[in-house]
Design a protein around this motif. Structure first.
Motif, PDB file in Angstrom:
ATOM      1  N   UNK A   1       0.867  -1.176   0.000  1.00 30.71           N
ATOM      2  CA  UNK A   1       0.000   0.000   0.000  1.00 30.71           C
ATOM      3  C   UNK A   1       0.909   1.233   0.000  1.00 30.71           C
ATOM      4  N   UNK A   2       0.866   2.015  -1.067  1.00 32.61           N
ATOM      5  CA  UNK A   2       1.752   3.175  -1.222  1.00 32.61           C
ATOM      6  C   UNK A   2       1.264   4.345  -0.387  1.00 32.61           C
ATOM      7  N   UNK A   3       2.123   4.784   0.536  1.00 31.04           N
ATOM      8  CA  UNK A   3       1.804   5.973   1.318  1.00 31.04           C
ATOM      9  C   UNK A   3       3.069   6.765   1.582  1.00 31.04           C
ATOM     10  N   UNK A   4       2.884   8.033   1.879  1.00 31.05           N
ATOM     11  CA  UNK A   4       3.975   8.941   2.182  1.00 31.05           C
ATOM     12  C   UNK A   4       3.555   9.709   3.437  1.00 31.05           C
ATOM     13  N   UNK A   5       4.172   9.380   4.576  1.00 29.21           N
ATOM     14  CA  UNK A   5       3.766  10.011   5.835  1.00 29.21           C
ATOM     15  C   UNK A   5       3.677  11.537   5.725  1.00 29.21           C
ATOM     16  N   UNK A   6       2.653  12.078   6.324  1.00 27.65           N
ATOM     17  CA  UNK A   6       2.383  13.520   6.357  1.00 27.65           C
ATOM     18  C   UNK A   6       2.022  14.121   4.996  1.00 27.65           C
ATOM     19  N   UNK A   7       1.878  13.276   3.967  1.00 34.15           N
ATOM     20  CA  UNK A   7       1.496  13.774   2.644  1.00 34.15           C
ATOM     21  C   UNK A   7       0.192  13.125   2.195  1.00 34.15           C
TER      22      UNK A   7
ATOM     23  N   UNK B   1       9.564   3.138  -9.903  1.00 33.57           N
ATOM     24  CA  UNK B   1       9.319   3.023  -8.467  1.00 33.57           C
ATOM     25  C   UNK B   1       9.769   1.684  -7.900  1.00 33.57           C
ATOM     26  N   UNK B   2      10.182   0.793  -8.766  1.00 35.51           N
ATOM     27  CA  UNK B   2      10.673  -0.519  -8.331  1.00 35.51           C
ATOM     28  C   UNK B   2      11.710  -0.990  -9.341  1.00 35.51           C
TER      29      UNK B   2
ATOM     30  N   UNK C   1      13.630  -2.449 -12.306  1.00 33.59           N
ATOM     31  CA  UNK C   1      13.195  -2.828 -13.645  1.00 33.59           C
ATOM     32  C   UNK C   1      12.131  -1.922 -14.250  1.00 33.59           C
ATOM     33  N   UNK C   2      11.545  -1.043 -13.439  1.00 33.37           N
ATOM     34  CA  UNK C   2      10.523  -0.134 -13.969  1.00 33.37           C
ATOM     35  C   UNK C   2      11.222   1.026 -14.669  1.00 33.37           C
ATOM     36  N   UNK C   3      10.853   1.318 -15.918  1.00 28.92           N
ATOM     37  CA  UNK C   3      11.542   2.370 -16.680  1.00 28.92           C
ATOM     38  C   UNK C   3      11.165   3.779 -16.226  1.00 28.92           C
ATOM     39  N   UNK C   4      11.918   4.743 -16.732  1.00 26.23           N
ATOM     40  CA  UNK C   4      11.576   6.153 -16.552  1.00 26.23           C
ATOM     41  C   UNK C   4      10.229   6.346 -17.248  1.00 26.23           C
ATOM     42  N   UNK C   5       9.347   7.082 -16.596  1.00 26.52           N
ATOM     43  CA  UNK C   5       7.979   7.173 -17.106  1.00 26.52           C
ATOM     44  C   UNK C   5       7.304   8.478 -16.671  1.00 26.52           C
ATOM     45  N   UNK C   6       6.097   8.657 -17.182  1.00 28.85           N
ATOM     46  CA  UNK C   6       5.185   9.722 -16.779  1.00 28.85           C
ATOM     47  C   UNK C   6       3.961   9.036 -16.192  1.00 28.85           C
ATOM     48  N   UNK C   7       3.312   9.691 -15.225  1.00 27.40           N
ATOM     49  CA  UNK C   7       2.044   9.126 -14.748  1.00 27.40           C
ATOM     50  C   UNK C   7       1.061  10.223 -14.367  1.00 27.40           C
TER      51      UNK C   7
END
Length: 182
Positions: free
Chosen positions: A69-75, A147-148, A150-156
């Motif tokens: 589960x992706x989270x960023x404390x305080x964000x 983000x992991x 093998x994952x390429x540079x990307x846009x999202x």
């Protein structure tokens, strides 16, 4: 009436409201034309993903369930990403690369909260952005490192279709989404 039917009916009502809110564009009004296209594309995204309010159907249709589960404390958080690799690279509103699910209060039943579109950077160079895509009148975030491994540079681009984000419909982190404590 089954809960799934009620949720689908509610999603349809939201889509209808979005379509009505767009209103007819006035001749020569680029801004209104852009708003109308944005609303129509958001409606397409709602219609295409409303069926995934029932999480098992997402898995059945090729979205890979994750336990992280992706989270960023305080964000804020994004929740669990369910990725369908066939949709990576798509800028079709009806084909998001990922569905975002928030776990229930005790980590059980997950709830669809948003979608994410992901496009691989053509030249794999963080210093250039001449291939940055746009959708819904929004530029994608990036280019960014994977983000992991093998994952390429990307846009999202994240879109909070099913849970309001006080930071905005397209902000990547939603402070109202919660991940279970580790």
């Amino acid at each position: 009436m089954p809960a799934r039917t009620v949720k689908a009916a509610l999603a349809l009502a939201v889509v209808s409201a979005l379509a009505l809110a767009a209103g007819p564009a006035q001749a020569g009004s680029d801004s209104r034309d852009t708003d109308k296209k944005r609303q129509a594309d958001l409606a397409k995204a709602y219609v295409a993903t409303a069926k995934y309010l029932w999480e098992p159907l997402a898995v059945q249709h090729g979205f890979k369930r994750t336990d992280e589960c992706a989270d960023l404390p305080d964000v804020g958080a994004m929740g669990h990403h369910y990725v369908n690799e066939k949709n990576v690279g798509s800028t079709d509103p009806a084909r998001p690369a990922a569905l975002l699910y928030e776990p229930g209060p005790k980590g059980e039943k997950r709830k669809l909260v948003g979608v994410e579109y992901l496009v691989v950077d053509r030249d794999q160079n963080l210093g250039t952005d001449d291939d940055r895509p746009t959708m819904f009148g929004q530029k994608f975030d990036g280019p960014m490192e994977g983000h992991e491994p093998g994952m390429p540079i990307h846009y999202d681009l994240h879109v909070w279709l099913y849970k309001t984000n006080p930071k905005g419909l397209f902000d990547p982190w939603n402070p109202t989404v919660r991940c279970p404590a580790s």
